[in-house]
Design a protein around this motif. Structure first.
Motif, PDB file in Angstrom:
ATOM      1  N   PRO A  10     -28.689 -38.580 -17.098  1.00 19.20           N
ATOM      2  CA  PRO A  10     -28.721 -38.960 -18.518  1.00 19.20           C
ATOM      3  C   PRO A  10     -30.018 -38.609 -19.230  1.00 19.20           C
ATOM      4  N   TYR A  11     -31.138 -38.683 -18.524  1.00 18.70           N
ATOM      5  CA  TYR A  11     -32.428 -38.443 -19.178  1.00 18.70           C
ATOM      6  C   TYR A  11     -32.597 -36.977 -19.570  1.00 18.70           C
ATOM      7  N   GLU A  12     -31.996 -36.074 -18.835  1.00 21.28           N
ATOM      8  CA  GLU A  12     -32.044 -34.664 -19.202  1.00 21.28           C
ATOM      9  C   GLU A  12     -31.343 -34.400 -20.528  1.00 21.28           C
ATOM     10  N   LEU A  13     -30.346 -35.223 -20.843  1.00 19.15           N
ATOM     11  CA  LEU A  13     -29.546 -35.052 -22.045  1.00 19.15           C
ATOM     12  C   LEU A  13     -30.065 -35.884 -23.218  1.00 19.15           C
ATOM     13  N   GLY A  14     -31.153 -36.600 -23.005  1.00 13.53           N
ATOM     14  CA  GLY A  14     -31.662 -37.481 -24.049  1.00 13.53           C
ATOM     15  C   GLY A  14     -30.812 -38.719 -24.228  1.00 13.53           C
ATOM     16  N   LEU A  15     -30.113 -39.133 -23.178  1.00 13.10           N
ATOM     17  CA  LEU A  15     -29.206 -40.279 -23.256  1.00 13.10           C
ATOM     18  C   LEU A  15     -29.741 -41.491 -22.497  1.00 13.10           C
ATOM     19  N   LEU A  48     -29.566 -26.251 -21.714  1.00 14.63           N
ATOM     20  CA  LEU A  48     -30.438 -26.985 -20.792  1.00 14.63           C
ATOM     21  C   LEU A  48     -31.530 -26.035 -20.345  1.00 14.63           C
ATOM     22  N   ILE A  49     -32.799 -26.387 -20.637  1.00 19.28           N
ATOM     23  CA  ILE A  49     -33.899 -25.502 -20.276  1.00 19.28           C
ATOM     24  C   ILE A  49     -35.031 -26.299 -19.641  1.00 19.28           C
ATOM     25  N   SER A  50     -35.991 -25.598 -19.062  1.00 15.75           N
ATOM     26  CA  SER A  50     -37.158 -26.233 -18.465  1.00 15.75           C
ATOM     27  C   SER A  50     -37.839 -27.126 -19.495  1.00 15.75           C
ATOM     28  N   ALA A  51     -38.206 -28.319 -19.078  1.00 14.65           N
ATOM     29  CA  ALA A  51     -38.769 -29.300 -20.004  1.00 14.65           C
ATOM     30  C   ALA A  51     -40.032 -28.785 -20.678  1.00 14.65           C
ATOM     31  N   GLU A  52     -40.823 -28.011 -19.960  1.00 17.44           N
ATOM     32  CA  GLU A  52     -42.087 -27.524 -20.525  1.00 17.44           C
ATOM     33  C   GLU A  52     -41.870 -26.581 -21.693  1.00 17.44           C
ATOM     34  N   HIS A  53     -40.707 -25.964 -21.769  1.00 15.84           N
ATOM     35  CA  HIS A  53     -40.412 -25.025 -22.853  1.00 15.84           C
ATOM     36  C   HIS A  53     -39.583 -25.652 -23.970  1.00 15.84           C
ATOM     37  N   ALA A  54     -39.216 -26.922 -23.837  1.00 13.44           N
ATOM     38  CA  ALA A  54     -38.346 -27.579 -24.820  1.00 13.44           C
ATOM     39  C   ALA A  54     -39.171 -28.081 -25.992  1.00 13.44           C
ATOM     40  N   VAL A  55     -39.632 -27.153 -26.819  1.00 14.27           N
ATOM     41  CA  VAL A  55     -40.515 -27.465 -27.945  1.00 14.27           C
ATOM     42  C   VAL A  55     -39.826 -27.017 -29.233  1.00 14.27           C
ATOM     43  N   LEU A  56     -39.617 -27.962 -30.151  1.00 11.83           N
ATOM     44  CA  LEU A  56     -38.959 -27.634 -31.409  1.00 11.83           C
ATOM     45  C   LEU A  56     -39.740 -26.559 -32.156  1.00 11.83           C
ATOM     46  N   GLY A  57     -39.005 -25.593 -32.704  1.00 13.54           N
ATOM     47  CA  GLY A  57     -39.618 -24.526 -33.470  1.00 13.54           C
ATOM     48  C   GLY A  57     -40.009 -23.314 -32.661  1.00 13.54           C
ATOM     49  N   GLU A  58     -40.037 -23.436 -31.344  1.00 14.95           N
ATOM     50  CA  GLU A  58     -40.352 -22.292 -30.491  1.00 14.95           C
ATOM     51  C   GLU A  58     -39.122 -21.388 -30.372  1.00 14.95           C
ATOM     52  N   TYR A  59     -39.378 -20.140 -29.946  1.00 16.72           N
ATOM     53  CA  TYR A  59     -38.298 -19.165 -29.802  1.00 16.72           C
ATOM     54  C   TYR A  59     -38.113 -18.785 -28.337  1.00 16.72           C
ATOM     55  N   SER A  79     -37.253 -32.418 -15.176  1.00 16.29           N
ATOM     56  CA  SER A  79     -37.716 -31.024 -15.201  1.00 16.29           C
ATOM     57  C   SER A  79     -36.931 -30.179 -16.189  1.00 16.29           C
ATOM     58  N   ARG A  80     -35.795 -30.702 -16.691  1.00 12.95           N
ATOM     59  CA  ARG A  80     -34.976 -29.991 -17.673  1.00 12.95           C
ATOM     60  C   ARG A  80     -34.708 -30.902 -18.862  1.00 12.95           C
ATOM     61  N   LYS A 131     -37.787 -16.858 -21.324  1.00 16.27           N
ATOM     62  CA  LYS A 131     -39.044 -16.913 -22.074  1.00 16.27           C
ATOM     63  C   LYS A 131     -40.055 -16.035 -21.355  1.00 16.27           C
ATOM     64  N   ASP A 132     -40.607 -15.038 -22.067  1.00 14.56           N
ATOM     65  CA  ASP A 132     -41.597 -14.126 -21.482  1.00 14.56           C
ATOM     66  C   ASP A 132     -41.074 -13.471 -20.204  1.00 14.56           C
ATOM     67  N   GLY A 133     -39.803 -13.100 -20.224  1.00  6.52           N
ATOM     68  CA  GLY A 133     -39.208 -12.403 -19.093  1.00  6.52           C
ATOM     69  C   GLY A 133     -38.786 -13.285 -17.932  1.00  6.52           C
ATOM     70  N   GLU A 134     -38.931 -14.595 -18.071  1.00  3.62           N
ATOM     71  CA  GLU A 134     -38.571 -15.523 -16.983  1.00  3.62           C
ATOM     72  C   GLU A 134     -37.393 -16.382 -17.418  1.00  3.62           C
ATOM     73  N   ARG A 135     -36.413 -16.545 -16.518  1.00  5.80           N
ATOM     74  CA  ARG A 135     -35.270 -17.403 -16.816  1.00  5.80           C
ATOM     75  C   ARG A 135     -35.722 -18.851 -16.827  1.00  5.80           C
ATOM     76  N   ILE A 136     -35.408 -19.584 -17.900  1.00  4.76           N
ATOM     77  CA  ILE A 136     -35.839 -20.980 -18.011  1.00  4.76           C
ATOM     78  C   ILE A 136     -34.663 -21.948 -18.168  1.00  4.76           C
ATOM     79  N   GLY A 137     -33.432 -21.440 -18.209  1.00  4.86           N
ATOM     80  CA  GLY A 137     -32.299 -22.342 -18.356  1.00  4.86           C
ATOM     81  C   GLY A 137     -31.039 -21.617 -18.742  1.00  4.86           C
ATOM     82  N   LYS A 138     -30.107 -22.341 -19.353  1.00  2.39           N
ATOM     83  CA  LYS A 138     -28.805 -21.762 -19.684  1.00  2.39           C
ATOM     84  C   LYS A 138     -28.253 -22.381 -20.956  1.00  2.39           C
ATOM     85  N   VAL A 139     -27.520 -21.571 -21.711  1.00  2.00           N
ATOM     86  CA  VAL A 139     -26.710 -22.072 -22.820  1.00  2.00           C
ATOM     87  C   VAL A 139     -25.428 -22.651 -22.234  1.00  2.00           C
TER      88      VAL A 139
END
Length: 384
Positions: free
Chosen positions: A258-263, A340-351, A290-291, A315-323
């Motif tokens: 649940p925590y990965e989903l913000g639930l 669902l992506i790596s938590a470190e890359h889950a930043v609003l506004g980033e590409y 971690s996700r 991100k930068d040529g590295e797989r970080i998750g999946k749609v």
């Protein structure tokens, strides 16, 4: 997806009480959900979306099978299945819950309906919780009976659904509150009606309690809805992704917590209740995840339909998750997705980069839901 004229799954895939009616009303294709046929195609899915958000649609969702829990220990056992605190759940109330395993993974995300003090239904997403619950009951030491009753829901969804319900049941039905239920009859047809549904629009679910009356019920609703623009339809992938609503096996599974989903709001650790996964979920909350699930706006041409495979996110040529779920929203005029992506890359506004079947496309990380974030649309029925 099977077409209406070509069924080859055999008798192990069940037909709903509304199956013949949906074919008569234009169902062109079906898929399988909880070992049953579900209509997925009444023509143009974009038109189905506009029907939903502008008037109303009637959907055969008998595939939402019910797990019925009764007996002196029904409340204790139902609480054992979910980390959401049910101690203050009143008779007549409905709640969205998660069912977790010993590792904190999600096995299903049903609506719980409390029909009586010791009478519960779990209205299921697509997984075999009947078997899970019966297995747990064997070793629980609790006095419960668990079975699948003869109950088959329909969803009546859209802004005109309140007026259609008023035409069917009278003015009193407008008093039914969001996420509450009522036992009613319609010309002798036994029903449970709830203010719920998988659309994030104003809507109702009508739980038929006699499968022999499915055809009659469908026709009565369609006749009552004709003056209000009611159309036969199917649950809209476009609308549910707009709303950030989750689909089991797509956006979550037994390996998702649940925590990965913000639930985390659906996990109540500060209670005396003993539920499956409590210790694991406490550890996950302490250590973090971690996700994380995010929303994406994906660039490029409009998607021609929902994704049928998981797309890699990089991100930068590295797989970080999946749609997990993606679709084009004609209302927002954007490709929108849950991922669902790596938590470190889950930043609003980033590409990030999304691999659309071999073609790399840029996507912006955004918040969810994409539309009606305060969920105001399901709140107030229109009055005829």
């Amino acid at each position: 997806m099977m077409t209406a004229k070509n069924f080859g799954f055999g008798t192990q895939i069940r037909k709903s009480p509304y199956f013949d009616a949906t074919v008569r009303w234009g169902a062109q294709g079906f898929s399988v959900y909880n070992h049953m046929y579900i209509p997925r195609d009444f023509g143009d899915p974009v038109q189905n979306f506009w029907n939903l958000v502008n008037t109303a649609i009637l959907c055969d969702v008998a595939v939402e099978r019910q797990v019925e829990i009764t007996g002196p220990d029904a409340a204790i056992f139902t609480q054992m299945l979910t980390p959401r605190d049910l101690s203050k759940m009143a008779v007549g109330q409905c709640k969205y819950v998660l069912i977790t395993n010993a590792d904190g993974g999600i096995l299903n995300d049903p609506i719980v309906l409390r029909l009586a003090e010791n009478h519960f239904w779990l209205s299921l997403a697509d997984s075999d919780i009947l078997l899970w619950a019966q297995g747990l009951a064997v070793y629980s030491g609790l006095d419960v009976t668990i079975r699948e009753p003869d109950v088959s829901p329909l969803q009546l969804q859209g802004p005109n659904s309140g007026m259609i319900m008023q035409a069917l049941f009278g003015d009193d039905i407008l008093d039914l509150r969001y996420f509450w239920l009522r036992e009613v009859e319609l010309d002798g047809i036994p029903l449970v009606v709830s203010r719920t549904g998988w659309s994030s629009e104003l809507g109702y679910e009508l739980y038929l309690r006699d499968g022999n009356l499915g055809d009659v019920l469908w026709e009565k609703i369609m006749a009552a809805g004709a003056p209000y623009g009611l159309q036969p339809g199917h649950t809209s992938s476009i609308r549910r992704v707009e709303a950030g609503m989750l689909s089991y096996h797509a956006d979550m599974d037994a390996g998702t917590n649940p925590y990965e989903l913000g639930l985390g709001r659906l996990v109540n650790l500060d209670t005396d209740a003993k539920f499956v996964g409590k210790e694991a979920l406490a550890r996950i909350k302490e250590t973090g995840v971690s996700r994380k699930q995010i929303g994406l706006i994906i660039g490029g041409a409009p998607l021609t339909g929902p994704n049928t495979v998981f797309w890699d996110v990089g991100k930068d040529g590295e797989r970080i998750g999946k749609v997990t779920s993606a679709v084009y929203s004609p209302r927002l005029q954007q490709n929108i997705a849950l991922a669902l992506i790596s938590a470190e890359h889950a930043v609003l506004g980033e590409y990030v980069d999304v691999d659309l079947d071999g073609q790399t496309t840029s996507a912006e990380i955004v918040d969810r839901p994409f539309f009606d974030p305060k969920k105001e649309l399901p709140s107030t029925p229109k009055v005829a």
